[in-house]
Write an enzyme that holds these catalytic residues in place. Structure first.
Site, PDB file in Angstrom:
ATOM      1  N   CYS A  17     -89.375   5.023  23.525  1.00  0.00           N
ATOM      2  CA  CYS A  17     -89.986   4.897  22.190  1.00  0.00           C
ATOM      3  C   CYS A  17     -91.504   4.956  22.166  1.00  0.00           C
ATOM      4  CB  CYS A  17     -89.521   3.613  21.527  1.00  0.00           C
ATOM      5  SG  CYS A  17     -87.820   3.682  21.029  1.00  0.00           S
TER       6      CYS A  17
HETATM    7  C1  UDX Z   1     -90.152  -0.494  22.002  1.00  0.00           C
HETATM    8  C2  UDX Z   1     -90.556  -1.480  20.909  1.00  0.00           C
HETATM    9  O1  UDX Z   1     -90.942  -2.700  21.519  1.00  0.00           O
HETATM   10  C3  UDX Z   1     -89.399  -1.690  19.954  1.00  0.00           C
HETATM   11  O2  UDX Z   1     -89.800  -2.549  18.897  1.00  0.00           O
HETATM   12  C4  UDX Z   1     -88.955  -0.360  19.392  1.00  0.00           C
HETATM   13  O3  UDX Z   1     -87.840  -0.531  18.536  1.00  0.00           O
HETATM   14  C5  UDX Z   1     -88.620   0.618  20.508  1.00  0.00           C
HETATM   15  O4  UDX Z   1     -89.725   0.718  21.418  1.00  0.00           O
HETATM   16  P1  UDX Z   1     -88.684  -0.590  24.247  1.00  0.00           P
HETATM   17  O5  UDX Z   1     -88.971   0.864  24.403  1.00  0.00           O
HETATM   18  O6  UDX Z   1     -87.293  -1.074  24.452  1.00  0.00           O
HETATM   19  O7  UDX Z   1     -89.108  -1.079  22.776  1.00  0.00           O
HETATM   20  O8  UDX Z   1     -89.601  -1.361  25.295  1.00  0.00           O
HETATM   21  P2  UDX Z   1     -90.811  -2.389  25.288  1.00  0.00           P
HETATM   22  O9  UDX Z   1     -90.340  -3.721  25.674  1.00  0.00           O
HETATM   23  O10 UDX Z   1     -91.597  -2.298  24.040  1.00  0.00           O
HETATM   24  O11 UDX Z   1     -91.680  -1.824  26.509  1.00  0.00           O
HETATM   25  C6  UDX Z   1     -92.265  -0.543  26.459  1.00  0.00           C
HETATM   26  C7  UDX Z   1     -93.120  -0.302  27.679  1.00  0.00           C
HETATM   27  O12 UDX Z   1     -94.291  -1.102  27.646  1.00  0.00           O
HETATM   28  C8  UDX Z   1     -92.450  -0.615  29.014  1.00  0.00           C
HETATM   29  O13 UDX Z   1     -92.784   0.386  29.939  1.00  0.00           O
HETATM   30  C9  UDX Z   1     -93.053  -1.945  29.416  1.00  0.00           C
HETATM   31  O14 UDX Z   1     -93.072  -2.138  30.808  1.00  0.00           O
HETATM   32  C10 UDX Z   1     -94.451  -1.792  28.866  1.00  0.00           C
HETATM   33  N1  UDX Z   1     -95.095  -3.095  28.572  1.00  0.00           N
HETATM   34  C11 UDX Z   1     -94.618  -3.899  27.592  1.00  0.00           C
HETATM   35  C12 UDX Z   1     -96.209  -3.475  29.313  1.00  0.00           C
HETATM   36  O15 UDX Z   1     -96.653  -2.754  30.221  1.00  0.00           O
HETATM   37  N2  UDX Z   1     -96.795  -4.660  29.023  1.00  0.00           N
HETATM   38  C13 UDX Z   1     -96.362  -5.483  28.041  1.00  0.00           C
HETATM   39  O16 UDX Z   1     -96.973  -6.534  27.829  1.00  0.00           O
HETATM   40  C14 UDX Z   1     -95.227  -5.107  27.305  1.00  0.00           C
END
Ligand code: UDX
Length: 437
Positions: A267
């Site tokens: 996403c």
């Molecule tokens: C995301 C949105 O959070 C969600 O609301 C939407 O519906 C879909 O996209 P998702 O793709 O499941 O969800 O993952 P998310 O938990 O948001 O993490 C995305 C990426 O960011 C991951 O690679 C994660 O490792 C990274 N991340 C997240 C960080 O590097 N640091 C953080 O603090 C949070």
């Protein structure tokens, strides 16, 4: 009341399973016959905590899975949860959703119901009015607002907590016209999620809310990643203490400030690109969003240059990567930064071994025999000259000297600061920590 859910990916299958286990009469539809069979047998096509149990539970109640779209003719509510991938130029690809709503429209023509169609798929602002609504009206020969309702209902669930997020969303957004259909939809959501704020707005605002949400999250991540790079230059500085402290300011909030190798997944990268592309078409230069992406890409470059600094020429060097899934508790590798890292190291002729508790199968589909796969962490580290911890899987917290002992060169890059408090007999580099002189 019958509810149809079209598209059985993370969003659609989680929603089908949660609603069915609550006792709702659900028909889950997907174009992929094989996938439908697997799901009907109670097997989830992907790993998501709690999902399979809930699915099995739902199947014992009133959950039917089928690739027969005509079943939506009996539905009172139809959720559209198909994917909206990206084109090579980063713009949104609407072909799947257009096809899905075309088939829904054709079936609507033969339906005696006046259903409410709720689109959960992420679409750029204007898509509902410009594309979805005209297709539905043309194919059904019926009028939106009179013969059927059409509502934008963006989804905010996160993979790895999809079930919890589906059961307990932080908000419900309903975009569209204030018709009787809207009132009916609101009633359903009040029943499903009492005490959760319901925001009623127009289509284009609802569409934009989803992009605002995801691009803000990406901005937080790039912000902390940029700060982590600065911290690395300040001896003794610790990005986690900084994140924890600024997170206590209610105006900032503590979540999404975990510095790392950059954001990935199905996403955030895709939605960022689609929003940037969309902004450009409107004549607005998205300077900040471009910078957020730029910072994200540079995080990976940074990791590679650190490996190069220590190992010199990378040809035939052995590098281990721990964690390929884009985040822990999923087997999803779509747009995972670890996959990008492997691709870049491959170009430099590095011998790569990977380990992941859940994502080996998906990674094999991607790289075949071009890289090595280890079932245990010890095997993954044997003879390695550098290990990069990419994904914050719980089991990597337990890494110890014993597991590192068979490395040829004990160089550890910890992208998630999982081993900071350990006494390790290794050359240790952690993203976001300034080495003491
Ligand atoms: C995301 C949105 O959070 C969600 O609301 C939407 O519906 C879909 O996209 P998702 O793709 O499941 O969800 O993952 P998310 O938990 O948001 O993490 C995305 C990426 O960011 C991951 O690679 C994660 O490792 C990274 N991340 C997240 C960080 O590097 N640091 C953080 O603090 C949070």
């Amino acid at each position: 009341m019958k509810i149809g859910i079209v598209g059985l990916g993370f969003v659609g299958l989680s929603l089908s399973s949660v609603l069915a286990s609550k006792g709702y009469d659900i028909i889950g539809i997907d174009i992929d016959e094989e996938k439908c069979k697997t799901i009907s047998d109670g097997i989830s096509p992907f790993f998501e905590p709690e999902l399979e149990n809930l699915l099995k539970n739902g199947l014992k109640k009133k959950l039917e899975i089928s690739n027969d779209f005509s079943l939506i003719r009996n539905c009172d509510f139809i959720f559209v949860t198909v994917g909206t991938p990206q084109n090579t130029d980063g713009s949104i690809n609407l072909s799947i959703i257009k096809k899905a709503v075309s088939i829904i429209g054709e079936n609507l023509q033969r339906s005696k119901k006046k259903p409410i169609i709720l689109v959960k798929s992420t679409v750029i602002p204007g898509t509902m009015k410009k594309n979805i609504l005209p297709i539905l009206e043309k194919k059904s020969n019926k009028k939106a607002g009179k013969d059927f309702g059409l509502i934008s209902n963006p989804e905010f669930l996160q993979e790895s907590t999809a079930i919890r997020d589906t059961k307990f969303p932080h908000v419900v957004v309903l975009g569209g016209y204030e018709t009787e259909f809207m009132k009916k939809a609101k009633k359903l959501f009040i029943k499903l999620h009492p005490n959760v704020p319901i925001v009623i707005t127009n289509h284009q605002t609802a569409e934009m809310i989803k992009y605002a949400n995801n691009s803000f999250l990406a901005t937080k991540i790039s912000f902390i990643n940029q700060l982590s790079n600065i911290c690395q230059k300040i001896p003794g500085a610790n990005v986690d203490d900084i994140a924890k402290t600024i997170g206590l300011d209610p105006r900032i909030g503590k979540l999404f400030l975990n510095a790392g190798p950059g954001y990935g997944g199905s996403c955030l990268p895709k939605d960022m690109k689609a929003l940037i592309n969309f902004a450009n078409t409107t004549g607005v230069t998205p300077t900040l969003l471009n910078a957020v992406e730029d910072v994200n890409m540079k995080q990976l470059e940074q990791i590679i240059s650190i490996i190069k600094q220590r190992l010199g020429n990378l040809t035939s060097k052995r590098v281990t990567i721990l964690g390929i899934a884009f985040k822990p508790n999923t087997d999803d590798i779509r747009n995972s930064i670890a996959i990008e890292l492997i691709k870049k190291l491959q170009k430099r002729k590095v011998i790569i071994t990977i380990h992941d508790p859940k994502a080996i199968k998906n990674t094999k589909k991607f790289f075949g025999d071009k890289i090595k796969y280890a079932n245990t962490i010890v095997d993954a580290l044997s003879e390695s000259q550098c290990v990069v911890i990419m994904t914050q899987w719980k089991q990597y917290e337990k890494l110890n000297n014993n597991q590192f002992k068979n490395m040829k060169k004990k160089f550890v890059i910890d992208c998630r600061r999982m081993l900071t408090n350990k006494q390790l007999d290794v050359d240790y580099f952690a993203i976001g920590l300034g080495k003491e002189n």
